[in-house]
Design a protein around this motif. Structure first.
Motif, PDB file in Angstrom:
ATOM      1  N   PRO A 144       0.827  -1.162  -0.291  1.00  0.00           N
ATOM      2  CA  PRO A 144       0.080   0.208  -0.002  1.00  0.00           C
ATOM      3  C   PRO A 144       0.867   1.168   0.133  1.00  0.00           C
ATOM      4  CG  PRO A 144      -0.610  -1.296   2.049  1.00  0.00           C
ATOM      5  CD  PRO A 144       0.598  -1.444   1.287  1.00  0.00           C
ATOM      6  N   ALA A 145       0.776   1.939  -0.364  1.00  0.00           N
ATOM      7  CA  ALA A 145       1.028   3.121  -0.429  1.00  0.00           C
ATOM      8  C   ALA A 145       1.012   4.103   1.006  1.00  0.00           C
ATOM      9  CB  ALA A 145       0.264   4.849  -1.166  1.00  0.00           C
ATOM     10  N   LYS A 146       1.826   5.012   1.469  1.00  0.00           N
ATOM     11  CA  LYS A 146       2.104   5.529   3.535  1.00  0.00           C
ATOM     12  C   LYS A 146       0.095   5.926   3.797  1.00  0.00           C
ATOM     13  CE  LYS A 146       6.667   6.559   3.153  1.00  0.00           C
ATOM     14  NZ  LYS A 146       8.105   7.317   3.837  1.00  0.00           N
ATOM     15  N   PHE A 147       0.370   5.183   4.897  1.00  0.00           N
ATOM     16  CA  PHE A 147      -1.084   5.825   5.588  1.00  0.00           C
ATOM     17  C   PHE A 147      -1.232   5.323   6.711  1.00  0.00           C
ATOM     18  CE2 PHE A 147      -1.721   0.904   5.257  1.00  0.00           C
ATOM     19  CZ  PHE A 147      -2.246   0.531   5.769  1.00  0.00           C
ATOM     20  N   ASP A 148      -2.078   5.667   7.343  1.00  0.00           N
ATOM     21  CA  ASP A 148      -2.375   5.577   9.231  1.00  0.00           C
ATOM     22  C   ASP A 148      -2.388   4.631   9.552  1.00  0.00           C
ATOM     23  OD1 ASP A 148      -2.374   5.859  12.179  1.00  0.00           O
ATOM     24  OD2 ASP A 148      -3.519   7.716  11.660  1.00  0.00           O
ATOM     25  N   LEU A 149      -1.944   3.199   9.408  1.00  0.00           N
ATOM     26  CA  LEU A 149      -2.419   1.733  10.324  1.00  0.00           C
ATOM     27  C   LEU A 149      -3.585   1.877  11.552  1.00  0.00           C
ATOM     28  CD1 LEU A 149      -1.805  -0.943   9.836  1.00  0.00           C
ATOM     29  CD2 LEU A 149       0.474  -0.850  12.012  1.00  0.00           C
ATOM     30  N   ASN A 150      -2.864   2.957  12.297  1.00  0.00           N
ATOM     31  CA  ASN A 150      -4.559   3.648  13.143  1.00  0.00           C
ATOM     32  C   ASN A 150      -5.777   3.355  12.411  1.00  0.00           C
ATOM     33  OD1 ASN A 150      -3.165   3.964  15.654  1.00  0.00           O
ATOM     34  ND2 ASN A 150      -2.161   5.431  15.326  1.00  0.00           N
TER      35      ASN A 150
ATOM     36  N   THR B 170      -6.734   0.456  -6.268  1.00  0.00           N
ATOM     37  CA  THR B 170      -7.371   0.782  -5.378  1.00  0.00           C
ATOM     38  C   THR B 170      -7.413   0.068  -4.472  1.00  0.00           C
ATOM     39  OG1 THR B 170      -9.434   2.111  -6.030  1.00  0.00           O
ATOM     40  CG2 THR B 170      -7.451   3.096  -5.485  1.00  0.00           C
ATOM     41  N   LEU B 171      -7.239  -0.558  -2.674  1.00  0.00           N
ATOM     42  CA  LEU B 171      -8.050  -1.333  -2.523  1.00  0.00           C
ATOM     43  C   LEU B 171      -8.841  -0.215  -1.595  1.00  0.00           C
ATOM     44  CD1 LEU B 171      -8.015  -4.087  -1.340  1.00  0.00           C
ATOM     45  CD2 LEU B 171      -5.761  -3.885   0.157  1.00  0.00           C
ATOM     46  N   THR B 172     -10.229  -0.431  -0.747  1.00  0.00           N
ATOM     47  CA  THR B 172     -10.982  -0.182  -0.161  1.00  0.00           C
ATOM     48  C   THR B 172     -11.386  -1.487   1.142  1.00  0.00           C
ATOM     49  OG1 THR B 172     -12.257   1.511  -1.190  1.00  0.00           O
ATOM     50  CG2 THR B 172     -13.252   0.708   0.814  1.00  0.00           C
ATOM     51  N   PHE B 173     -10.957  -1.166   2.237  1.00  0.00           N
ATOM     52  CA  PHE B 173     -10.980  -2.094   3.222  1.00  0.00           C
ATOM     53  C   PHE B 173     -12.792  -2.374   3.979  1.00  0.00           C
ATOM     54  CE2 PHE B 173      -6.888  -2.017   3.930  1.00  0.00           C
ATOM     55  CZ  PHE B 173      -6.219  -3.054   4.726  1.00  0.00           C
ATOM     56  N   LYS B 174     -13.466  -3.115   4.303  1.00  0.00           N
ATOM     57  CA  LYS B 174     -14.523  -2.777   4.089  1.00  0.00           C
ATOM     58  C   LYS B 174     -14.702  -3.633   5.395  1.00  0.00           C
ATOM     59  CE  LYS B 174     -16.710  -2.714   0.231  1.00  0.00           C
ATOM     60  NZ  LYS B 174     -17.508  -2.040  -0.738  1.00  0.00           N
ATOM     61  N   ASN B 175     -14.913  -4.896   5.485  1.00  0.00           N
ATOM     62  CA  ASN B 175     -14.867  -5.784   7.380  1.00  0.00           C
ATOM     63  C   ASN B 175     -13.551  -5.917   7.373  1.00  0.00           C
ATOM     64  OD1 ASN B 175     -18.193  -5.392   6.975  1.00  0.00           O
ATOM     65  ND2 ASN B 175     -17.644  -7.227   5.770  1.00  0.00           N
TER      66      ASN B 175
ATOM     67  N   ASN C   8      -8.384   1.355  14.285  1.00  0.00           N
ATOM     68  CA  ASN C   8      -9.843   1.884  15.176  1.00  0.00           C
ATOM     69  C   ASN C   8     -10.769   1.213  13.741  1.00  0.00           C
ATOM     70  OD1 ASN C   8      -8.527   3.040  16.746  1.00  0.00           O
ATOM     71  ND2 ASN C   8      -7.385   4.112  16.010  1.00  0.00           N
ATOM     72  N   LYS C   9     -10.388  -0.301  12.997  1.00  0.00           N
ATOM     73  CA  LYS C   9     -11.519  -0.605  12.498  1.00  0.00           C
ATOM     74  C   LYS C   9     -12.496  -0.014  11.648  1.00  0.00           C
ATOM     75  CE  LYS C   9     -12.394  -4.123  15.970  1.00  0.00           C
ATOM     76  NZ  LYS C   9     -13.485  -4.877  16.790  1.00  0.00           N
ATOM     77  N   LYS C  10     -11.623   0.701  10.690  1.00  0.00           N
ATOM     78  CA  LYS C  10     -12.507   1.905   9.891  1.00  0.00           C
ATOM     79  C   LYS C  10     -12.212   1.654   8.488  1.00  0.00           C
ATOM     80  CE  LYS C  10     -13.044   5.068  13.125  1.00  0.00           C
ATOM     81  NZ  LYS C  10     -13.602   6.263  12.815  1.00  0.00           N
ATOM     82  N   ALA C  11     -12.304   2.126   7.283  1.00  0.00           N
ATOM     83  CA  ALA C  11     -12.823   1.862   6.385  1.00  0.00           C
ATOM     84  C   ALA C  11     -11.486   2.677   4.971  1.00  0.00           C
ATOM     85  CB  ALA C  11     -13.646   0.794   5.879  1.00  0.00           C
ATOM     86  N   PRO C  12     -10.440   2.203   5.084  1.00  0.00           N
ATOM     87  CA  PRO C  12      -9.767   2.862   3.921  1.00  0.00           C
ATOM     88  C   PRO C  12      -9.514   2.830   2.968  1.00  0.00           C
ATOM     89  CG  PRO C  12      -7.984   2.564   6.338  1.00  0.00           C
ATOM     90  CD  PRO C  12      -9.637   1.650   6.171  1.00  0.00           C
ATOM     91  N   THR C  13      -9.624   3.657   2.037  1.00  0.00           N
ATOM     92  CA  THR C  13      -9.415   2.927   0.948  1.00  0.00           C
ATOM     93  C   THR C  13      -7.921   3.543   0.056  1.00  0.00           C
ATOM     94  OG1 THR C  13     -11.649   3.583  -0.249  1.00  0.00           O
ATOM     95  CG2 THR C  13      -9.968   3.713  -1.930  1.00  0.00           C
TER      96      THR C  13
ATOM     97  N   TYR D 297      -9.848  -9.400  11.324  1.00  0.00           N
ATOM     98  CA  TYR D 297      -8.651 -10.007  12.373  1.00  0.00           C
ATOM     99  C   TYR D 297      -8.266  -8.273  13.006  1.00  0.00           C
ATOM    100  CZ  TYR D 297      -5.165 -11.877  15.778  1.00  0.00           C
ATOM    101  OH  TYR D 297      -4.702 -12.619  16.853  1.00  0.00           O
ATOM    102  N   VAL D 298      -9.006  -7.908  14.191  1.00  0.00           N
ATOM    103  CA  VAL D 298      -7.556  -6.686  14.936  1.00  0.00           C
ATOM    104  C   VAL D 298      -7.089  -7.664  15.912  1.00  0.00           C
ATOM    105  CG1 VAL D 298      -7.457  -4.369  15.496  1.00  0.00           C
ATOM    106  CG2 VAL D 298      -8.942  -4.982  13.488  1.00  0.00           C
TER     107      VAL D 298
END
Length: 136
Positions: free
Chosen positions: A6-12, A42-47, A16-21, A50-51
């Motif tokens: 992935p491109a750099k992003f905030d792992l938080n 592009t990839l969007t996290f949905k559900n 915090n179970k957010k759904a970034p693209t 495991y966290v």
């Protein structure tokens, strides 16, 4: 095997179970081990499946978790510990959504780690990484 960088992003966001693209690059083989670029997307996290917070306090060596993917298939995740450790994912069959094996593996057996995990979970690990988690 394919890996995703992935491109750099905030792992938080994921913690915090957010759904970034995210903008990603998909590689044939491991992107850190000479893998070849297949495509960008592009990839969007949905559900989240495991966290769990990673910690080295009171580490349990060889601890595993099970994630139910479908009624017929689960994913056994090795919980990464302090070095030396390893990252491993093993697909396992489920019966009516339940795993009939044990979530432990005696890795003191005097054979290669891949063989130990295969013996414990009755399947070859789908992913096994030791290089990044070894003692240098």
């Amino acid at each position: 095997m394919i890996t995703i960088l992935p491109a750099k992003f905030d792992l938080n966001l994921l913690i915090n179970k957010k759904a970034p693209t995210l903008n990603i690059t998909v590689f044939n083989s491991h992107f850190e081990r000479g893998g070849k670029v297949l495509f960008n997307a592009t990839l969007t996290f949905k559900n989240p499946l495991y966290v769990e917070k990673v910690t080295t306090d009171k580490a349990q060596k060889n601890a595993f978790s099970l994630v139910k993917l479908t009624e017929q298939q689960g994913l056994i995740i090795h919980k990464i510990q302090s070095k030396p450790s390893y990252d491993s994912l093993s697909l396992v069959p489920l019966t009516k959504g339940e795993y009939n094996g044990e979530l432990k593996c005696n890795t003191t057996i005097n054979t290669a780690l891949k063989s130990k995990l295969e013996a414990c979970f009755k399947s070859v690990p789908s992913y096994l990484e030791t290089k990044d988690l070894s003692v240098n």
